[in-house]
Design a protein around this motif. Structure first.
Motif, PDB file in Angstrom:
ATOM      1  N   TYR A 126       0.453  -1.013   0.330  1.00 15.74           N
ATOM      2  CA  TYR A 126      -0.141   0.068  -0.148  1.00 15.74           C
ATOM      3  C   TYR A 126       0.639   1.531   0.417  1.00 15.74           C
ATOM      4  O   TYR A 126       1.541   1.267   0.885  1.00 15.74           O
ATOM      5  N   LYS A 127       0.928   1.671  -0.851  1.00 18.94           N
ATOM      6  CA  LYS A 127       1.562   3.260  -1.262  1.00 18.94           C
ATOM      7  C   LYS A 127       0.932   4.593  -2.082  1.00 18.94           C
ATOM      8  O   LYS A 127       0.466   4.111  -2.585  1.00 18.94           O
ATOM      9  N   VAL A 128       1.041   5.295  -1.006  1.00 17.47           N
ATOM     10  CA  VAL A 128       0.247   7.175  -1.676  1.00 17.47           C
ATOM     11  C   VAL A 128       1.268   8.008  -1.012  1.00 17.47           C
ATOM     12  O   VAL A 128       2.143   7.781  -0.894  1.00 17.47           O
ATOM     13  N   GLN A 129       0.074   8.450  -2.328  1.00 14.04           N
ATOM     14  CA  GLN A 129       1.744   9.948  -2.529  1.00 14.04           C
ATOM     15  C   GLN A 129       0.768  11.207  -3.778  1.00 14.04           C
ATOM     16  O   GLN A 129      -0.365  10.900  -3.773  1.00 14.04           O
ATOM     17  N   SER A 130       0.883  11.831  -2.713  1.00 18.31           N
ATOM     18  CA  SER A 130      -0.167  12.963  -3.366  1.00 18.31           C
ATOM     19  C   SER A 130       0.348  13.187  -4.440  1.00 18.31           C
ATOM     20  O   SER A 130       1.353  13.687  -5.280  1.00 18.31           O
ATOM     21  N   ILE A 131      -0.851  14.535  -5.742  1.00 17.31           N
ATOM     22  CA  ILE A 131      -0.535  14.042  -6.757  1.00 17.31           C
ATOM     23  C   ILE A 131      -1.216  15.356  -7.150  1.00 17.31           C
ATOM     24  O   ILE A 131      -2.261  15.812  -6.653  1.00 17.31           O
ATOM     25  N   THR A 132      -0.666  16.394  -8.011  1.00 15.70           N
ATOM     26  CA  THR A 132      -1.139  17.403  -8.856  1.00 15.70           C
ATOM     27  C   THR A 132      -2.904  17.307  -9.644  1.00 15.70           C
ATOM     28  O   THR A 132      -3.061  16.709 -10.643  1.00 15.70           O
ATOM     29  N   PRO A 133      -3.617  18.535  -9.894  1.00 15.08           N
ATOM     30  CA  PRO A 133      -4.736  18.336 -11.026  1.00 15.08           C
ATOM     31  C   PRO A 133      -4.538  18.152 -11.731  1.00 15.08           C
ATOM     32  O   PRO A 133      -5.070  16.805 -12.737  1.00 15.08           O
ATOM     33  N   GLU A 134      -2.907  18.959 -12.571  1.00 16.34           N
ATOM     34  CA  GLU A 134      -2.444  18.257 -13.608  1.00 16.34           C
ATOM     35  C   GLU A 134      -1.964  16.896 -14.034  1.00 16.34           C
ATOM     36  O   GLU A 134      -2.199  16.023 -14.757  1.00 16.34           O
ATOM     37  N   GLU A 135      -1.419  16.442 -12.692  1.00 17.38           N
ATOM     38  CA  GLU A 135      -0.987  14.659 -12.743  1.00 17.38           C
ATOM     39  C   GLU A 135      -2.747  13.681 -12.847  1.00 17.38           C
ATOM     40  O   GLU A 135      -2.488  12.652 -13.739  1.00 17.38           O
TER      41      GLU A 135
END
Length: 144
Positions: A126-135
């Motif tokens: 289980y891995k989480v990363q924040s992303i931008t609206p562009e991503e």
């Protein structure tokens, strides 16, 4: 000369035997095209397990744009490791967005303290990363 041919034949037969008894099969899913009907059906079946897994890791959000990235079949122990990704959101499909990668083992196998078991599936990763609206736009291009 005869000894060389016998040795060569023996080595070639060993290679043939080993390749015939592969212990795992891996299928990667193409993420640069829309998901197949079978992928969509499997994701729908995994939906509740995905939500329960996210909640158990403290991500009490909804998700969308799910894609299966790969399925690995272990023939020897008779299980499948299903790796997928989802994009979670808060509120009305609004930021902050998180890219969540989950790998489930189906069936979970013998009870293990190493993995969480949720809805009869072991959570291997289980891995989480924040992303931008562009991503989000880029990752969701072929999921609509």
């Amino acid at each position: 000369m005869r000894k060389i041919l016998i040795i060569a034949f023996f080595l070639m037969s060993l290679l043939g035997i080993n390749s015939a008894f592969a212990k795992t099969d891996i299928e990667y899913f193409r993420l640069d095209q829309p998901p197949s009907v079978i992928e969509l059906a499997f994701l729908r079946e995994l939906g509740q397990s995905i939500l329960e897994t996210m909640a158990s890791y403290g991500d009490n959000h909804l998700f969308e744009f799910a894609r299966i990235e790969k399925i690995e079949r272990n023939r020897e122990n008779d299980f499948y490791d299903v790796s997928l990704r989802v994009i979670s959101f808060e509120g009305a499909h609004s930021p902050p967005y998180k890219l969540i990668n989950i790998t489930f083992r189906i069936p979970p196998g013998l009870p293990s303290e190493k993995y969480k078991v949720i809805s009869n599936k072991a959570v291997i990763s289980y891995k989480v990363q924040s992303i931008t609206p562009e991503e989000v736009d880029k990752l969701s291009k072929f999921t609509n």
